[in-house]
Design a protein around this motif. Structure first.
Motif, PDB file in Angstrom:
ATOM      1  N   ARG A  71      -7.625 -21.948  28.586  1.00  0.00           N
ATOM      2  CA  ARG A  71      -7.813 -23.390  28.384  1.00  0.00           C
ATOM      3  C   ARG A  71      -7.828 -24.133  29.720  1.00  0.00           C
ATOM      4  NH1 ARG A  71      -3.408 -24.148  23.466  1.00  0.00           N
ATOM      5  NH2 ARG A  71      -4.710 -23.306  21.777  1.00  0.00           N
ATOM      6  N   LEU A  72      -6.900 -23.785  30.598  1.00  0.00           N
ATOM      7  CA  LEU A  72      -6.850 -24.453  31.900  1.00  0.00           C
ATOM      8  C   LEU A  72      -8.094 -24.150  32.723  1.00  0.00           C
ATOM      9  CD1 LEU A  72      -3.135 -24.036  33.000  1.00  0.00           C
ATOM     10  CD2 LEU A  72      -4.282 -26.117  32.249  1.00  0.00           C
ATOM     11  N   ARG A  73      -8.532 -22.900  32.688  1.00  0.00           N
ATOM     12  CA  ARG A  73      -9.710 -22.528  33.473  1.00  0.00           C
ATOM     13  C   ARG A  73     -10.944 -23.276  32.977  1.00  0.00           C
ATOM     14  NH1 ARG A  73     -13.505 -18.384  32.520  1.00  0.00           N
ATOM     15  NH2 ARG A  73     -14.834 -18.122  34.337  1.00  0.00           N
ATOM     16  N   THR A  74     -11.084 -23.387  31.650  1.00  0.00           N
ATOM     17  CA  THR A  74     -12.215 -24.141  31.108  1.00  0.00           C
ATOM     18  C   THR A  74     -12.134 -25.605  31.512  1.00  0.00           C
ATOM     19  OG1 THR A  74     -12.335 -22.643  29.214  1.00  0.00           O
ATOM     20  CG2 THR A  74     -13.416 -24.777  28.998  1.00  0.00           C
ATOM     21  N   ALA A  75     -10.914 -26.161  31.439  1.00  0.00           N
ATOM     22  CA  ALA A  75     -10.739 -27.575  31.795  1.00  0.00           C
ATOM     23  C   ALA A  75     -11.036 -27.813  33.270  1.00  0.00           C
ATOM     24  CB  ALA A  75      -9.326 -28.021  31.455  1.00  0.00           C
ATOM     25  N   ILE A  76     -10.538 -26.936  34.134  1.00  0.00           N
ATOM     26  CA  ILE A  76     -10.727 -27.176  35.563  1.00  0.00           C
ATOM     27  C   ILE A  76     -12.179 -26.969  35.970  1.00  0.00           C
ATOM     28  CG2 ILE A  76     -10.329 -24.865  36.544  1.00  0.00           C
ATOM     29  CD1 ILE A  76      -8.464 -26.286  38.570  1.00  0.00           C
ATOM     30  N   LYS A  77     -12.874 -26.066  35.260  1.00  0.00           N
ATOM     31  CA  LYS A  77     -14.292 -25.894  35.574  1.00  0.00           C
ATOM     32  C   LYS A  77     -15.075 -27.134  35.157  1.00  0.00           C
ATOM     33  CE  LYS A  77     -17.723 -22.281  35.719  1.00  0.00           C
ATOM     34  NZ  LYS A  77     -18.011 -20.873  35.407  1.00  0.00           N
ATOM     35  N   THR A  78     -14.707 -27.728  34.015  1.00  0.00           N
ATOM     36  CA  THR A  78     -15.359 -28.963  33.579  1.00  0.00           C
ATOM     37  C   THR A  78     -15.065 -30.099  34.549  1.00  0.00           C
ATOM     38  OG1 THR A  78     -15.157 -28.256  31.271  1.00  0.00           O
ATOM     39  CG2 THR A  78     -15.590 -30.584  31.678  1.00  0.00           C
ATOM     40  N   LEU A  79     -13.805 -30.230  34.952  1.00  0.00           N
ATOM     41  CA  LEU A  79     -13.441 -31.290  35.889  1.00  0.00           C
ATOM     42  C   LEU A  79     -14.113 -31.093  37.241  1.00  0.00           C
ATOM     43  CD1 LEU A  79      -9.638 -31.561  35.046  1.00  0.00           C
ATOM     44  CD2 LEU A  79     -11.442 -33.197  34.440  1.00  0.00           C
ATOM     45  N   THR A  80     -14.282 -29.845  37.642  1.00  0.00           N
ATOM     46  CA  THR A  80     -14.956 -29.571  38.911  1.00  0.00           C
ATOM     47  C   THR A  80     -16.407 -30.031  38.861  1.00  0.00           C
ATOM     48  OG1 THR A  80     -13.519 -27.665  39.323  1.00  0.00           O
ATOM     49  CG2 THR A  80     -15.586 -27.753  40.541  1.00  0.00           C
ATOM     50  N   MET A  81     -17.054 -29.802  37.717  1.00  0.00           N
ATOM     51  CA  MET A  81     -18.434 -30.254  37.584  1.00  0.00           C
ATOM     52  C   MET A  81     -18.543 -31.774  37.619  1.00  0.00           C
ATOM     53  SD  MET A  81     -20.453 -27.651  37.478  1.00  0.00           S
ATOM     54  CE  MET A  81     -19.368 -27.015  38.768  1.00  0.00           C
ATOM     55  N   LEU A  82     -17.448 -32.459  37.251  1.00  0.00           N
ATOM     56  CA  LEU A  82     -17.434 -33.925  37.364  1.00  0.00           C
ATOM     57  C   LEU A  82     -17.212 -34.377  38.795  1.00  0.00           C
ATOM     58  CD1 LEU A  82     -15.331 -34.868  34.200  1.00  0.00           C
ATOM     59  CD2 LEU A  82     -17.818 -34.989  34.484  1.00  0.00           C
ATOM     60  N   GLU A  83     -16.933 -33.427  39.697  1.00  0.00           N
ATOM     61  CA  GLU A  83     -16.755 -33.687  41.129  1.00  0.00           C
ATOM     62  C   GLU A  83     -15.624 -34.662  41.412  1.00  0.00           C
ATOM     63  OE1 GLU A  83     -20.383 -33.438  43.657  1.00  0.00           O
ATOM     64  OE2 GLU A  83     -21.368 -34.125  41.825  1.00  0.00           O
ATOM     65  N   LEU A  84     -14.530 -34.470  40.686  1.00  0.00           N
ATOM     66  CA  LEU A  84     -13.341 -35.273  40.968  1.00  0.00           C
ATOM     67  C   LEU A  84     -12.629 -34.706  42.198  1.00  0.00           C
ATOM     68  CD1 LEU A  84     -11.947 -35.648  37.336  1.00  0.00           C
ATOM     69  CD2 LEU A  84     -13.317 -37.295  38.627  1.00  0.00           C
ATOM     70  N   PRO A  85     -11.922 -35.512  42.940  1.00  0.00           N
ATOM     71  CA  PRO A  85     -11.144 -34.992  44.075  1.00  0.00           C
ATOM     72  C   PRO A  85     -10.078 -34.009  43.590  1.00  0.00           C
ATOM     73  CG  PRO A  85     -11.353 -37.386  44.189  1.00  0.00           C
ATOM     74  CD  PRO A  85     -11.857 -36.977  42.836  1.00  0.00           C
ATOM     75  N   PRO A  86      -9.620 -33.083  44.454  1.00  0.00           N
ATOM     76  CA  PRO A  86      -8.630 -32.084  44.037  1.00  0.00           C
ATOM     77  C   PRO A  86      -7.369 -32.690  43.444  1.00  0.00           C
ATOM     78  CG  PRO A  86      -9.595 -31.441  46.123  1.00  0.00           C
ATOM     79  CD  PRO A  86     -10.125 -32.809  45.810  1.00  0.00           C
ATOM     80  N   ALA A  87      -6.827 -33.734  44.057  1.00  0.00           N
ATOM     81  CA  ALA A  87      -5.591 -34.316  43.545  1.00  0.00           C
ATOM     82  C   ALA A  87      -5.792 -34.899  42.152  1.00  0.00           C
ATOM     83  CB  ALA A  87      -5.085 -35.392  44.503  1.00  0.00           C
ATOM     84  N   GLU A  88      -6.899 -35.593  41.946  1.00  0.00           N
ATOM     85  CA  GLU A  88      -7.161 -36.176  40.626  1.00  0.00           C
ATOM     86  C   GLU A  88      -7.430 -35.086  39.596  1.00  0.00           C
ATOM     87  OE1 GLU A  88     -10.174 -39.406  38.488  1.00  0.00           O
ATOM     88  OE2 GLU A  88     -10.146 -39.195  40.679  1.00  0.00           O
ATOM     89  N   THR A  89      -8.084 -34.021  40.010  1.00  0.00           N
ATOM     90  CA  THR A  89      -8.336 -32.911  39.091  1.00  0.00           C
ATOM     91  C   THR A  89      -7.024 -32.305  38.603  1.00  0.00           C
ATOM     92  OG1 THR A  89     -10.438 -32.399  40.168  1.00  0.00           O
ATOM     93  CG2 THR A  89      -9.422 -30.659  38.860  1.00  0.00           C
TER      94      THR A  89
END
Length: 713
Positions: free
Chosen positions: A393-411
C-alpha cells in the motif's frame, strides 16, 4: 574403493527379501557351526557344510585364501570387519553378499569368530514375506523422509522405497490441478484428469523406462484403464497385463514401447489420499517371474500410500504457500528501476528468513520528467504477509505521489497521514527515506521519517552519513517533516538501506554503520555497483536472525552540458516570440530541426500562460533526456489545470493544445512558484546520450568534491 564397496553394501542390504546366514568358524576358517538357512543355501548336496573351509565358498573379488586370511587377522585383533564378497552357493551359481566377521567368546575352544552373510533372495522368493516388506516400507527409510518439504525431492525418495522393497518399478503421479495455481480439482476434457509424473524408479537398468515414462510429463490416461479407475474410485486397482492387454494400452496411449515394458507384468495402482482428497497415485509393477500382487500386498501398499500421503500433502501445501508468498513479494517490489541515462542504480533485497520470505522492506527508483530521479527506501515494522501488504500500500501510494511531483517532505507527510488511517484497522508504523536528484543542476533533496541516514560517498573517497532533520516514523507522530538540499559532485555514490543491513543483535548500531562505511571506502567510487552490493551483503548471508534487507545504491552524475539549455525571460508580451527564437539553435544542434515548428507552438503556449500570472522573471529550460522536455518556471503559485473552453471563450485552450501535441505534460512546485513542463517525442538516436568513458578512467580524472550544502528547508 571404499565408496564403491559402500554402494555395493547398500545395494544388497536394500533388498526387502535379503536373507541372513550365520556360520561359526575356527582360527583356520573351518565352519564349526551354522544356522538352517546357511545349510540349505551354501551346503553342497554331496557333503555337509560342517567342516567345510569358508574360503572354498568365496569366489572373489581377489584370491579367496588371502581374503579369508585378512578377515581372520582382523578378528584376532578383536576388531569387526565388513566387506562385500561373491559367494558360491549350492543351488545358485554366484551371489553378492555383505559379509561381517566379528570375534566371539564361546565355551567351545575351537569356535573363534562368527560370520554373518546377507544375500539377496532369488527372484522367486522376493516380495513373498509380508513382514519383511512391511518393515521396509513402514518402519525403515520412510521414517527418515518425514521432514522433507520439497515435493520434487520427496517424490524420488518415496518411489526408491517401493523399489526394490515392494516392486520392480514404480512411479508417483500427482494431479496437475493440485500442483498448479488452481485451488480445486479440474476435470479435463473427456472426464479424466491431468496428472504429472514426479518420480520413476526401476531395478532392471532398462533405459526404456525413462524414455517411455519421462519424469515431469503432464498426461491424461486413456479411459477405462487401470490408472483412471484408481483416480475415479479412489481405491487400489490391480491387474495382470497379458500381451493383448499391454498391446491395447500401448495402442490407445500411442506409445509402442509400453507393450514391451509391461507385457506379462503384475500392476498395482495405489491412491494417495489426504483425508477425502485425491492427490494422485503410485503405480507399482512386478515383472514376470516375480510374485504377483495379492490382497496382502494391496493392504501393505495402501498403508504405505496413506503414510506417504501425509508427506506429499504437507510438501504440496508448503510449496503452494511459499509460491504464494514469493509471488506476493515479487508483485509488490519493482521489477525494473528507471533512471536518467547519466545515473547508475543497483538494488538488492534479502528476506529475513528462508521460512518467511516476505517482509515490509521496499525500494524504488523512478525517473521523473526533465532528468530528475526519485530514490526511495522504506521499512514497515514486522515480518510476514501483514507487513508485505502494508508495504504494498505504501509503495503504491508513494509511486502515485511521486508522479504528482510533490517535494520529498510533503510526500512523506502525506504518507504519514495514510499510515494513521491504516493504523485504525491494522496498527503499523514504517520508516522511509526519500531523495530527489536533479541530474541537470546536480542537486539532491532528501527527507527522512525515522529512517537511518543515507551514506554519501564523494568521488575522492570521503564519505558522510547525511544529517537529515529527524522526524518520527510514519504512523507514529505528527511532527513536521523537513528536507535538506545538497549539491552532489559528479560520480558520487548515494547508499540507501534498511536497518537489517547494519543491525546485529549482539552489537551496537554504530558498529554496523561503521562497517557499512568501511565497505564503501576510499576505493568504492572506482568499483562497479554490483561489486559494492556483493561486498555490502557479504557478511549477512550466514546471519539467521537478521531482519529483512533492502539496499539501493546510485552513482549520481549530471547529464552533459550539451544536453540542456536554460534562459531567463522578462514577463512581457514579447516573451513568447523571444522564446521561439531561442530554442531553434539548440534544436538544430541536437539534430531535431524537424521538431522546431512543434516545439515553437508548445513553448509559445507555456510562456504565454506564465506571462499572464508571473510577477517577475520567467525561466525557460530545455532538456534532452529520453525525450525533449520543455520547462517554464514562474513565481506564481497558481497551478494550471486542463479545462475545456466554451465556444465563446477567448482563453483556456492553451493546455488543450499542449496536451494534444505533447507526449505528456505536468506541473510541480518550485520554491515560491511552479514549473510547467511537457515532453515531446524524439527519434531514439537523438535521445541516446553519447558514450561515456570507462568508469575507472573517469574516477581517475575527477576533481575533488566540495559537497557544499545549498538549502535547508
Amino acid at each position: 574403493m571404499a565408496s564403491a564397496m559402500a554402494t555395493e553394501e547398500s545395494a544388497v542390504i536394500a533388498s526387502a527379501s535379503a536373507q541372513t546366514l550365520i556360520v561359526g568358524i575356527d582360527r583356520a576358517g573351518m565352519i564349526r557351526q551354522h544356522d538352517r538357512g546357511a545349510g540349505d543355501i551354501l551346503a553342497d548336496p554331496s557333503r555337509e557344510l560342517l567342516g567345510t573351509n569358508l574360503g572354498s565358498l568365496i569366489s572373489g573379488p581377489g584370491e579367496p585364501a588371502e581374503i579369508l586370511s585378512g578377515l581372520i587377522e582382523a578378528t584376532r585383533s578383536d576388531r569387526q570387519s565388513t566387506t562385500v564378497l561373491t559367494l558360491r552357493t549350492a543351488s545358485r551359481s554366484l551371489v553378492d553378499a555383505v559379509v561381517t566377521v566379528e570375534p566371539i567368546r564361546s565355551a567351545d575352544p575351537d569356535l573363534f569368530a562368527q560370520v554373518i552373510m546377507r544375500i539377496p533372495a532369488p527372484a522367486a522368493e522376493r516380495f513373498i514375506d509380508p513382514a519383511l516388506m512391511r518393515h521396509a516400507l513402514l518402519d525403515g527409510a520412510v521414517r527418515r523422509i518425514g521432514g522433507a518439504l520439497d515435493l520434487d525431492q520427496l517424490a524420488p525418495e518415496l518411489v526408491n522405497i517401493l523399489v526394490p522393497h515392494f516392486c520392480n518399478s514404480a512411479g508417483l503421479l500427482i494431479l496437475e490441478s493440485l500442483l498448479g495455481d488452481g485451488d480445486d480439482d479440474e476435470a479435463a476434457r473427456g472426464g479424466t484428469q491431468f496428472v504429472r509424473r514426479l518420480a520413476l524408479a526401476f531395478d532392471d537398468g532398462d533405459a526404456g523406462w525413462l524414455a517411455t515414462f519421462p519424469i515431469g510429463e503432464i498426461l491424461r490416461y486413456p479411459a477405462d484403464s487401470l490408472y483412471t479407475r484408481c483416480l475415479d474410485n479412489s481405491e487400489p486397482v490391480s491387474a495382470v497385463m497379458n500381451e493383448e492387454a499391454a498391446q491395447d494400452l500401448a495402442t490407445s496411449w500411442l506409445r509402442t514401447p509400453v507393450a514391451r515394458l509391461i507385457s506379462g507384468t503384475s500392476m498395482l495402482a495405489l491412491p494417495v489420499m489426504a483425508g477425502s482428497v485425491m492427490l494422485g497415485f503410485f503405480v507399482c509393477v512386478r515383472r514376470q517371474g516375480f510374485h504377483r500382487f495379492d490382497a496382502y500386498d494391496t493392504e501393505i501398499g495402501m498403508e504405505f500410500a496413506s503414510r506417504a500421503a501425509l508427506f506429499v500433502d504437507g510438501a504440496r501445501r508448503y510449496g503452494r504457500e511459499r509460491a504464494t508468498a514469493l509471488t506476493l513479494q515479487r508483485s509488490m517490489l519493482p521489477t525494473g528501476l528507471s533512471h536518467p541515462a547519466s545515473v547508475e542504480v543497483r538494488h538488492r533485497y534479502l528476506p529475513g528468513s528462508k521460512l518467511i520470505e516476505v517482509g515490509g522492506d521496499w525500494y524504488e527508483s523512478i525517473a521523473l520528467p526533465g532528468g530528475r530521479l526519485a530514490l526511495v527506501v522504506g521499512d514497515v515494522a514486522g515480518h510476514g504477509v501483514r507487513a508485505a501488504v502494508t508495504m504494498g500500500r505504501l509503495r503504491t501510494a508513494i509511486k502515485t505521489l511521486t508522479m504528482l511531483e510533490l517535494p520529498p517532505a510533503e510526500t512523506l507527510q502525506r504518507l504519514d497521514d495514510l499510515m494513521h488511517e491504516l493504523g485504525v484497522f491494522e496498527p503499523h508504523f514504517a520508516t522511509c527515506v526519500y531523495a530527489v536528484y536533479d541530474s541537470v543542476d546536480g542537486t539532491c533533496e532528501v527527507a527522512s521519517a525515522g529512517h537511518l541516514p543515507p551514506l554519501l560517498i564523494r568521488p575522492d573517497g570521503s564519505s558522510e552519513f547525511l544529517d537529515v532533520s529527524p522526524a518520527p516514523p510514519l504512523g507514529i507522530g505528527a511532527s513536521p517533516i523537513v528536507s535538506r538540499t545538497l549539491r552532489i559532485d559528479d560520480g558520487s555514490l548515494l547508499v540507501m538501506y534498511t536497518d537489517g543491513l547494519v543491525e546485529r543483535r549482539t552489537e551496537d548500531i554504530d558498529q554496523g554503520l561503521e562497517r557499512l562505511r568501511t565497505v564503501f571506502g576510499p576505493a568504492s567510487p572506482g568499483q562497479t555497483l554490483d561489486e559494492l552490493c556483493r561486498e555490502a551483503l557479504a557478511d549477512v548471508y550466514d546471519d539467521h536472525q537478521r531482519d529483512d534487507i533492502a539496499l539501493l545504491v546510485a552513482r549520481l552524475s549530471r547529464i552533459g552540458q550539451d544536453r540542456h539549455v536554460a534562459w531567463k525571460l522578462a514577463a512581457k508580451l514579447t516573451a513568447a516570440r523571444r522564446a521561439r527564437s531561442l530554442i531553434r539553435s539548440p534544436l538544430r544542434r541536437w539534430g531535431l530541426a524537424d521538431l522546431i515548428p512543434l516545439a515553437e507552438l508548445v513553448v509559445s503556449e507555456l510562456v504565454t500562460n506564465a506571462v499572464r500570472y508571473a510577477q517577475g522573471t520567467i525561466g525557460l529550460r530545455m532538456v534532452l533526456e529520453g525525450g525533449l522536455f520543455i520547462e517554464v518556471v514562474d513565481d506564481s503559485a497558481a497551478v494550471p489545470r486542463l479545462r475545456y473552453a466554451e465556444e465563446d471563450d477567448e482563453r483556456g485552450r492553451g493546455l488543450q493544445v499542449v496536451s494534444q501535441l505533447a507526449r505528456r505534460w505536468g506541473s510541480r512546485r518550485a520554491g515560491a512558484g511552479k514549473v510547467v513542463w511537457c515532453e515531446l517525442a524524439v527519434p531514439s538516436a537523438a535521445a541516446d546520450p553519447p558514450a561515456k568513458p570507462k568508469r575507472r578512467e573517469q574516477a581517475a580524472g575527477r576533481e575533488p568534491a566540495s559537497g557544499k550544502e545549498l538549502v535547508s528547508s
